[in-house]
Design an enzyme around this catalytic site. Structure first.
Site, PDB file in Angstrom:
ATOM      1  N   HIS A 172      39.367  46.177  49.324  1.00  0.00           N
ATOM      2  CA  HIS A 172      40.260  45.033  49.139  1.00  0.00           C
ATOM      3  C   HIS A 172      41.717  45.488  49.161  1.00  0.00           C
ATOM      4  O   HIS A 172      42.265  45.862  48.125  1.00  0.00           O
ATOM      5  CB  HIS A 172      39.950  44.353  47.807  1.00  0.00           C
ATOM      6  CG  HIS A 172      38.515  43.924  47.681  1.00  0.00           C
ATOM      7  ND1 HIS A 172      37.482  44.819  47.465  1.00  0.00           N
ATOM      8  CD2 HIS A 172      37.935  42.703  47.762  1.00  0.00           C
ATOM      9  CE1 HIS A 172      36.334  44.155  47.409  1.00  0.00           C
ATOM     10  NE2 HIS A 172      36.580  42.877  47.590  1.00  0.00           N
ATOM     11  N   HIS A 175      42.186  39.636  51.596  1.00  0.00           N
ATOM     12  CA  HIS A 175      41.455  39.901  50.345  1.00  0.00           C
ATOM     13  C   HIS A 175      40.503  41.091  50.480  1.00  0.00           C
ATOM     14  O   HIS A 175      40.601  42.058  49.728  1.00  0.00           O
ATOM     15  CB  HIS A 175      40.697  38.645  49.898  1.00  0.00           C
ATOM     16  CG  HIS A 175      39.701  38.887  48.812  1.00  0.00           C
ATOM     17  ND1 HIS A 175      40.035  38.849  47.480  1.00  0.00           N
ATOM     18  CD2 HIS A 175      38.380  39.199  48.866  1.00  0.00           C
ATOM     19  CE1 HIS A 175      38.948  39.126  46.766  1.00  0.00           C
ATOM     20  NE2 HIS A 175      37.944  39.336  47.576  1.00  0.00           N
ATOM     21  N   GLU A 183      28.932  32.412  23.431  1.00  0.00           N
ATOM     22  CA  GLU A 183      28.091  33.599  23.566  1.00  0.00           C
ATOM     23  C   GLU A 183      28.551  34.507  24.703  1.00  0.00           C
ATOM     24  O   GLU A 183      28.479  35.738  24.598  1.00  0.00           O
ATOM     25  CB  GLU A 183      26.630  33.204  23.812  1.00  0.00           C
ATOM     26  CG  GLU A 183      25.983  32.403  22.687  1.00  0.00           C
ATOM     27  CD  GLU A 183      26.299  30.913  22.740  1.00  0.00           C
ATOM     28  OE1 GLU A 183      26.971  30.473  23.704  1.00  0.00           O
ATOM     29  OE2 GLU A 183      25.888  30.180  21.822  1.00  0.00           O
ATOM     30  N   HIS A 231      14.307  26.120  23.300  1.00  0.00           N
ATOM     31  CA  HIS A 231      14.709  27.131  22.324  1.00  0.00           C
ATOM     32  C   HIS A 231      13.706  28.279  22.213  1.00  0.00           C
ATOM     33  O   HIS A 231      13.835  29.125  21.354  1.00  0.00           O
ATOM     34  CB  HIS A 231      14.910  26.479  20.950  1.00  0.00           C
ATOM     35  CG  HIS A 231      16.218  25.774  20.825  1.00  0.00           C
ATOM     36  ND1 HIS A 231      16.643  24.827  21.729  1.00  0.00           N
ATOM     37  CD2 HIS A 231      17.230  25.898  19.905  1.00  0.00           C
ATOM     38  CE1 HIS A 231      17.838  24.381  21.370  1.00  0.00           C
ATOM     39  NE2 HIS A 231      18.217  25.023  20.281  1.00  0.00           N
TER      40      HIS A 231
HETATM   41  C1  LIG Z   1      31.408  36.819  38.658  1.00  0.00           C
HETATM   42  C2  LIG Z   1      31.822  37.101  40.055  1.00  0.00           C
HETATM   43  N1  LIG Z   1      31.636  36.178  41.004  1.00  0.00           N
HETATM   44  C3  LIG Z   1      31.976  36.433  42.279  1.00  0.00           C
HETATM   45  C4  LIG Z   1      32.512  37.623  42.643  1.00  0.00           C
HETATM   46  C5  LIG Z   1      32.824  37.924  44.101  1.00  0.00           C
HETATM   47  N2  LIG Z   1      34.289  37.930  44.289  1.00  0.00           N
HETATM   48  C6  LIG Z   1      34.987  39.058  44.292  1.00  0.00           C
HETATM   49  S1  LIG Z   1      36.619  38.814  44.462  1.00  0.00           S
HETATM   50  C7  LIG Z   1      36.415  37.156  44.597  1.00  0.00           C
HETATM   51  C8  LIG Z   1      37.595  36.268  44.780  1.00  0.00           C
HETATM   52  C9  LIG Z   1      38.560  36.492  43.709  1.00  0.00           C
HETATM   53  O1  LIG Z   1      39.719  35.757  43.897  1.00  0.00           O
HETATM   54  P1  LIG Z   1      41.003  36.231  43.104  1.00  0.00           P
HETATM   55  O2  LIG Z   1      40.652  36.601  41.740  1.00  0.00           O
HETATM   56  O3  LIG Z   1      42.038  35.195  43.289  1.00  0.00           O
HETATM   57  O4  LIG Z   1      41.376  37.562  43.829  1.00  0.00           O
HETATM   58  P2  LIG Z   1      42.437  37.842  44.966  1.00  0.00           P
HETATM   59  O5  LIG Z   1      41.739  37.608  46.272  1.00  0.00           O
HETATM   60  O6  LIG Z   1      43.568  36.923  44.768  1.00  0.00           O
HETATM   61  O7  LIG Z   1      42.746  39.257  44.747  1.00  0.00           O
HETATM   62  C10 LIG Z   1      35.080  36.826  44.475  1.00  0.00           C
HETATM   63  C11 LIG Z   1      34.563  35.437  44.564  1.00  0.00           C
HETATM   64  C12 LIG Z   1      32.692  38.574  41.622  1.00  0.00           C
HETATM   65  N3  LIG Z   1      33.189  39.777  41.860  1.00  0.00           N
HETATM   66  N4  LIG Z   1      32.376  38.273  40.350  1.00  0.00           N
END
Ligand SMILES: Cc1ncc(C[n+]2csc(CCOP(=O)(O)OP(=O)(O)O)c2C)c(N)n1
Ligand SMILES: [Mg+2]
Length: 692
Positions: A36, A284, A436, A497
């Site tokens: 990234h 990204h 939780e 539950h």
């Molecule tokens: C719980 C979770 N869901 C999905 C992902 C997959 N994922 C990684 S980065 C991303 C997008 C994140 O967007 P943002 O936080 O705005 O990051 P930016 O591209 O701006 O760096 C996703 C959906 C993940 N890592 N964790």
């Protein structure tokens, strides 16, 4: 401009350092053909400013207890961390807390970003790379964990600081993106942080309006700043992510702000400097590509063909910034701690023990011993008694429940235990509220801060805690999860539950120890085992309803719990023909069935098996002594999914368990409906022996 001979101004060195972070990130992703790049390109100025101008962190000792903590909650931007750990020359530390000479992240590691064994893996991994404070990647977990770190710091300061001795006064800095702030766990955690007024906690929100699918306008149009104001946070905005001075100023405001956590909304441009990709989702998680890399480097005034370049002066600039400030702070602290030790030797030794994850002398004194009692006591009640003793013996053991303290029996009720609140940060009872998800991440944060911490709820809601339980196992943290109402004991509440698949799914998690003790004395032994863990989290699954306390003068000692499974009862002279294996509330059922079988002259053994994982770690000889390979007639009884029990009963054994959800009815009726009755257990045993 590379390796220039002419002296540079500080501003030039700042810019050179920022661009080094950017280009290392670009080159690493390009070489790995994955990763990234866009967010490191955008946030390099933030991370640079925070590390080199603000944070008190000594690269020579990344585990110095009073260091400021840095959490990269948007873990996909890991190259930010690898770059800065490399450029600051942060040293490696091993699992025994020894400081090693070598760098935590070498340039070679960065060249081998995302490759096998590299100290620059895809996402920040605690335990694998020194200088990483917590594992991040599952969005939202980092920010939630940071709340636990902030609570821990408040608690540590309250217990250990003395006039003139600010032993713990560090801050927690967190970087997060849109993804983290969309996740529900972050909202839970932010709400609690606001309630608790954690003014040692600063989240910087990378407000770049981009996630994977494109613009955040697709799905995220709320007013984040107003939301955080409503949580009771101090909210600041920096409109230009390239403005180092403004960033520094905002961080300064955070440090001056009392009584509230701070959110800095930082407007940034993902892929900053890439002419065709900035502000797009394409920046990204895709390598920029050859041509775009050249154009980007040109826009930074960087030599277009240079790769993994660290220009002369950059490492020195970090050494003169965070290096010098961190070393000075640590030296001062070490001297301070020396005088503290002279004046408060007991407190100082607590701190030292805690840092090594040692237990204090006498940590298990006065643990209860429960007399035989047919009516017995519930697992949760025994647990409550044990926790109250342990929390008095171990000053830094603390925890709480997600609003179920009175049901989980996890409330610490002894004189002076106190409640952790903004005005009483020395309290040992944490009130997580009905949160939780955040609770589990927060107990991880406490654990990362070297406290022994527990979080509690009903076993069924372990589902809501699962992501952080998984991270505790991945991070090898000795976090404790106390889950009560472990089966159908809360009968009338019904199938919503009643856990079914939870034990099986937690047993499938690498590194996690699950324990389902079968009577009160097994609860004691389970805690005795769990407290001695240093690198594994544990789940205790405890009953709601009373379980008979077995007569240990008749049956084997409960200390067998420490081996995961043990022979509880045998036929006269041993040599069983059939083995009944049970955990938790089904142990007494197995004992009853055993009595019936013996009366009929059938040579039956009862094995108590509170923990698969612990048993699996015993020697083959021990395991064979408990479950002799020649004895094929085996019945396992557990009020949970049958999934996985084949490994102990074999293909010719039988499992009495759950293959459906439960139902709403009194426990007795459920036991009948689902077949948890001594006669049925005995009948299966006989059938396996061909005696029916
Ligand atoms: C719980 C979770 N869901 C999905 C992902 C997959 N994922 C990684 S980065 C991303 C997008 C994140 O967007 P943002 O936080 O705005 O990051 P930016 O591209 O701006 O760096 C996703 C959906 C993940 N890592 N964790
Ligand atoms: Mg974003």
């Amino acid at each position: 401009m590379t390796n220039v001979a002419a002296p540079m101004t500080n501003a030039e060195l700042d810019q050179l350092s920022v661009n080094t972070i950017r280009t290392l990130s670009i080159d690493a992703v390009e070489r790995a053909k994955s990763g990234h790049p866009g967010t490191p390109m955008a946030l390099a100025p933030l991370v640079y400013t925070l590390w080199n101008r603000v944070m008190r962190f000594d690269p020579a000792d990344p585990i110095w207890p009073n260091r400021d903590r840095f959490v990269l909650s948007n873990g996909h931007a890991s190259m930010l961390l690898w770059s800065v750990l490399h450029l600051t020359g942060t040293r490696a530390v091993n699992a025994d807390y020894e400081r090693l000479g070598q760098p935590s992240v070498s340039l070679e590691d960065i060249r081998r970003f995302r490759q096998i064994d590299s100290k620059a893996p895809g996402h920040p991994e605690y335990h694998w790379v020194s200088g990483v404070e917590t594992t991040t990647g599952p969005l939202g977990q980092g920010v939630a964990t940071s709340v636990g770190m902030a609570i821990a710091r408040k608690w540590l300061a309250d217990r250990y600081n003395r006039p003139g001795f600010a032993i713990f006064d560090y801050d927690i800095y967190v970087v997060c993106g849109d993804g983290c702030l969309m996740e529900g766990v972050a909202s839970e955690a932010a709400s609690l942080a606001g309630h608790l007024g954690l003014d040692n906690l600063c989240w910087v929100y990378d407000n770049n309006h981009i996630t994977i699918e494109g613009q955040t306008s697709l799905a995220f149009t709320e007013d984040v700043a107003t939301r955080f104001l409503a949580y009771g946070w101090n909210v600041l905005r920096v409109g230009d992510a390239n403005d180092l001075d403004r960033i520094q100023q905002a961080l300064g405001v955070f440090r001056e702000t009392k009584g509230r956590p701070t959110l800095i909304v930082l407007d940034s441009h993902i892929g900053y400097g890439a002419p065709h990709k900035h502000d797009t989702a394409a920046a990204h998680s895709e390598p920029l590509g050859d041509e775009e890399v050249r154009l980007t480097k040109r826009s930074y005034g960087w030599p277009e063909d240079a790769q993994f370049l660290v220009p002369d002066g950059v490492r020195e600039h970090f050494a003169a910034g965070v290096g010098a400030r961190g070393a000075e702070a640590r030296t001062r602290w070490t001297a301070l701690f020396g005088s503290y030790r002279a004046k408060y030797p007991e407190l100082a030794s607590e701190i030292e023990q805690m840092q090594r994850r040692d237990l204090p002398a006498g940590w298990d004194r006065s643990l209860p011993v429960f007399p035989a009692d047919a009516k017995g006591i519930a697992g949760r009640d025994a647990s409550g008694k044990v926790l109250n003793v342990l929390a008095q013996n171990i000053p830094w053991l603390l925890g709480g429940s997600a609003d179920l303290g009175p049901s989980n029996k996890t409330t610490l009720t002894y004189e002076g235990a106190g409640s952790f609140q903004a005005g009483s940060p020395g309290g040992k009872n944490l009130h997580f509220g009905i949160r939780e998800h955040a609770m589990a991440a927060i107990v991880n944060g406490l654990s990362l801060s070297k406290l022994r911490a527990f979080g509690a709820t009903f076993f069924i809601f372990s589902d809501y805690a699962r992501p952080a339980i998984r991270l505790s196992a991945l991070m090898e943290l000795p976090t404790i999860f106390v889950f009560t109402h472990d089966a159908m004991g809360d009968g009338e509440d019904g199938p919503t539950h009643q856990p079914v698949e939870h034990l099986a799914s937690l047993r499938a998690m690498p590194g996690l120890i699950t324990l389902r003790p079968g009577d009160a004395n097994e609860v004691v032994e389970a805690y005795r085992y769990v407290m001695q863990l240093r690198h594994e989290p544990a789940v205790l699954a405890l009953s709601r309803q009373p379980l008979p306390t077995l007569d240990r003068s008749v049956y084997a000692a409960a200390t067998g719990v420490a081996r995961g499974a043990y022979v509880l009862a045998d036929p006269p002279g041993g040599n069983p023909d059939v083995i009944l294996i049970a955990s938790g509330s089904e142990l007494s059922l197995a004992v009853e069935a055993h009595g019936k079988l013996l009366a009929e002259g059938i040579r039956a053994r009862v094995v108590s098996m509170p923990s698969w994982e612990i048993f699996d770690h015993q020697t083959q000889a021990y395991r064979d002594s408990v479950l002799p390979p020649t004895v094929k007639a085996r019945v396992a009884i557990e009020q949970a999914s049958t999934f996985g029990w084949e490994r102990y009963v074999g293909s010719s054994g039988h499992v009495i368990g759950m293959t459906t959800f439960g139902a709403s009815a009194p426990l007795k009726a459920l036991q009948k409906k689902f077949g948890f009755e001594p006669d049925r257990v005995a009948a299966f045993a006989k059938e396996l022996l061909g005696k029916r």
